[in-house]
Write an enzyme that holds these catalytic residues in place. Sequence first.
Site, PDB file in Angstrom:
ATOM      1  N   ASN A   3       0.827  -1.208   0.000  1.00  0.00           N
ATOM      2  CA  ASN A   3       0.000   0.000   0.000  1.00  0.00           C
ATOM      3  C   ASN A   3       0.865   1.263   0.000  1.00  0.00           C
ATOM      4  O   ASN A   3       0.463   2.295  -0.546  1.00  0.00           O
ATOM      5  CB  ASN A   3      -0.922   0.010   1.228  1.00  0.00           C
ATOM      6  N   ASN A  15       0.133  -1.711  -6.999  1.00  0.00           N
ATOM      7  CA  ASN A  15      -0.240  -2.627  -5.911  1.00  0.00           C
ATOM      8  C   ASN A  15      -1.718  -2.514  -5.580  1.00  0.00           C
ATOM      9  O   ASN A  15      -2.221  -1.395  -5.374  1.00  0.00           O
ATOM     10  CB  ASN A  15       0.561  -2.287  -4.645  1.00  0.00           C
ATOM     11  N   GLU A  16      -2.420  -3.619  -5.552  1.00  0.00           N
ATOM     12  CA  GLU A  16      -3.803  -3.730  -5.039  1.00  0.00           C
ATOM     13  C   GLU A  16      -4.698  -2.553  -5.450  1.00  0.00           C
ATOM     14  O   GLU A  16      -5.427  -2.007  -4.607  1.00  0.00           O
ATOM     15  CB  GLU A  16      -3.790  -3.890  -3.513  1.00  0.00           C
ATOM     16  N   GLU A  27       2.001 -11.570  -2.551  1.00  0.00           N
ATOM     17  CA  GLU A  27       1.758 -11.389  -1.112  1.00  0.00           C
ATOM     18  C   GLU A  27       0.977 -12.593  -0.617  1.00  0.00           C
ATOM     19  O   GLU A  27      -0.134 -12.858  -1.105  1.00  0.00           O
ATOM     20  CB  GLU A  27       0.951 -10.115  -0.816  1.00  0.00           C
ATOM     21  N   GLN A  43       5.578 -10.317   5.358  1.00  0.00           N
ATOM     22  CA  GLN A  43       6.721  -9.620   4.849  1.00  0.00           C
ATOM     23  C   GLN A  43       7.968 -10.274   5.437  1.00  0.00           C
ATOM     24  O   GLN A  43       7.848 -11.331   6.054  1.00  0.00           O
ATOM     25  CB  GLN A  43       6.613  -8.143   5.215  1.00  0.00           C
TER      26      GLN A  43
HETATM   27  O1  AHR Z   1       1.566  -6.726   3.549  1.00  0.00           O
HETATM   28  C1  AHR Z   1       0.741  -5.775   4.168  1.00  0.00           C
HETATM   29  C2  AHR Z   1      -0.226  -5.101   3.204  1.00  0.00           C
HETATM   30  O2  AHR Z   1      -1.164  -6.033   2.768  1.00  0.00           O
HETATM   31  C3  AHR Z   1       0.349  -4.544   1.934  1.00  0.00           C
HETATM   32  O3  AHR Z   1       0.850  -3.261   2.068  1.00  0.00           O
HETATM   33  C4  AHR Z   1      -0.831  -4.545   1.004  1.00  0.00           C
HETATM   34  O4  AHR Z   1      -0.463  -4.678  -0.345  1.00  0.00           O
HETATM   35  C5  AHR Z   1      -1.699  -5.677   1.518  1.00  0.00           C
HETATM   36  O5  AHR Z   1      -3.018  -5.311   1.655  1.00  0.00           O
END
Ligand code: AHR
Length: 511
Positions: A72, A172-173, A292, A354
């Site tokens: 994000n 991203n997303e 992810e 992560q």
């Molecule tokens: O990994 C944590 C968050 O999860 C990331 O920033 C986002 O891409 C997802 O929603």
Amino acid sequence: MSAARIILDRDFQVGKVPRRLFGSFVEHMGRCVYTGIYEPGHPEADERGFRQDVLKLVKEMGPTVVRYPGGNFVSGYRWEDGVGPIEDRPRRIDGAWHTIETNAFGLHEFMEWAKAADVEVMEAINLGTRGVEAARALVEYANHPSGTYWSDLRRSHGAEEPFGIKLWCLGNELDGPWQIGHKTADEYGRLAQESAKAMKLVDPEIELVAVGSSSKSMPTFGSWEHTVLSHTYEEVDFVSMHAYYQEHDGDAASFLAEAVDMDSFIEGVVATIDAVKAAGKHTKQVDISFDEWNVWYQRGLNSDDQPHQVAKEWKTHPRLIEDSYSVTDAVVVGTLLHSLLRHGDRVKIANQAQLVNVIAPILSEEGGPAWRQASFWPFARMSELAQGNIMQLVVDSPKVPTAKFGDVDAVDATATWDDEGGKLALFVANRGLKEATEITLDLRGLAPTSVLRAELLTIPEGGDRHVANTLENPEAVTLVPLDSVGIEDGVVNLRLPALSWAVVQLETTQI
Ligand code: AHR
């Protein structure tokens, strides 16, 4: 005690192990970068501020590729803020995580760190607040040798040679309403297409990932992939998938079976990709970047029972989503890795989200030590030992009832065989909470000659399924020898206790 049988035939293979499956993710979020991989002044930090204690654990865990800088975060990020003399870099507001970004760590620092960690870089661009121009400038900055504005700026910042970043995420997303710069599938699809085109005009060698759905539960899942790929199919190489799993209301049986969900999610996206391929009369194949995935106990942003979910005050490195992982979580992580590997013919990249502190297999304290979570172990062993070919297994297993998926196999497994060295690795979990299981591994076309490695992760003696590693007891959950492995008449036997994950590496000869 129940019994299961696994059959593996030398000639039945899924494909080569894509080594990028063992990827991870470093986001400017919480304490992943600051006080995670980077903490100038820490007793273990080198002159660049890289924590060597964390780096040692990263190397032991063995990620092959690391996605950066978000997440994000990237949807509001200006990459130019993170290059040049550190003292000149601006402090900015990161709206995604309600954090002050100092920009003390940026692209050059990450490239240096990635070199030290021996990982490939997967760079995400901002398609939330930015677009084509910033994207192509970044590719020129990173990958063009010299003699142009952006490449010479990089050189003036101390990097004479281009970074040569091959793998890029187109945002991203962006399907998510929480995302800065959220878009419809058509808006995103067109922007991604034009950004991809412009980026490839700067460097035709790059590989690109289009944004897929943020999760299978998104209302636009399916139609999002279809629309986005209809715009971008010829320009991109991968479409992304994201999935996070957690135990709900103490339903451990369903949680332990979530790899069933991951299997069907992957198969659904493969079907959508191939439908676009057929309808568009394309000949190339687009694959999946599962960039992810993990266990994440999400309790709602800013909810009172999860004070670390999103920072309430403006801080530089707040504690965010620092989940503690139990034996149960580690077994689930192992089975999610099985699912990714089983689909290695189409899932070519995967990044556990992560790497440090933020829903991570490695934890570190500011000014203090770093240690491994329970979930570190399946990743470390699979990254090390999954080599060569992914094997197609037939698994005949006792069932466990689950509320979410009905009856599922208690035994979940995957295996690789390296035809050059003859080594075979079986990765196997017992998802049953009650019974140990006797497993026979029946090899066809291969004869096992010796057991090279046999290790088990399970509930430690005197503990329960919630045991986790902590600052005070960082080795509560670790791998222990799996003593029950034997070879008899060419068949391998092993016993897995309830709730466990194991790896067995064998020497084999072809017959
Ligand atoms: O990994 C944590 C968050 O999860 C990331 O920033 C986002 O891409 C997802 O929603």
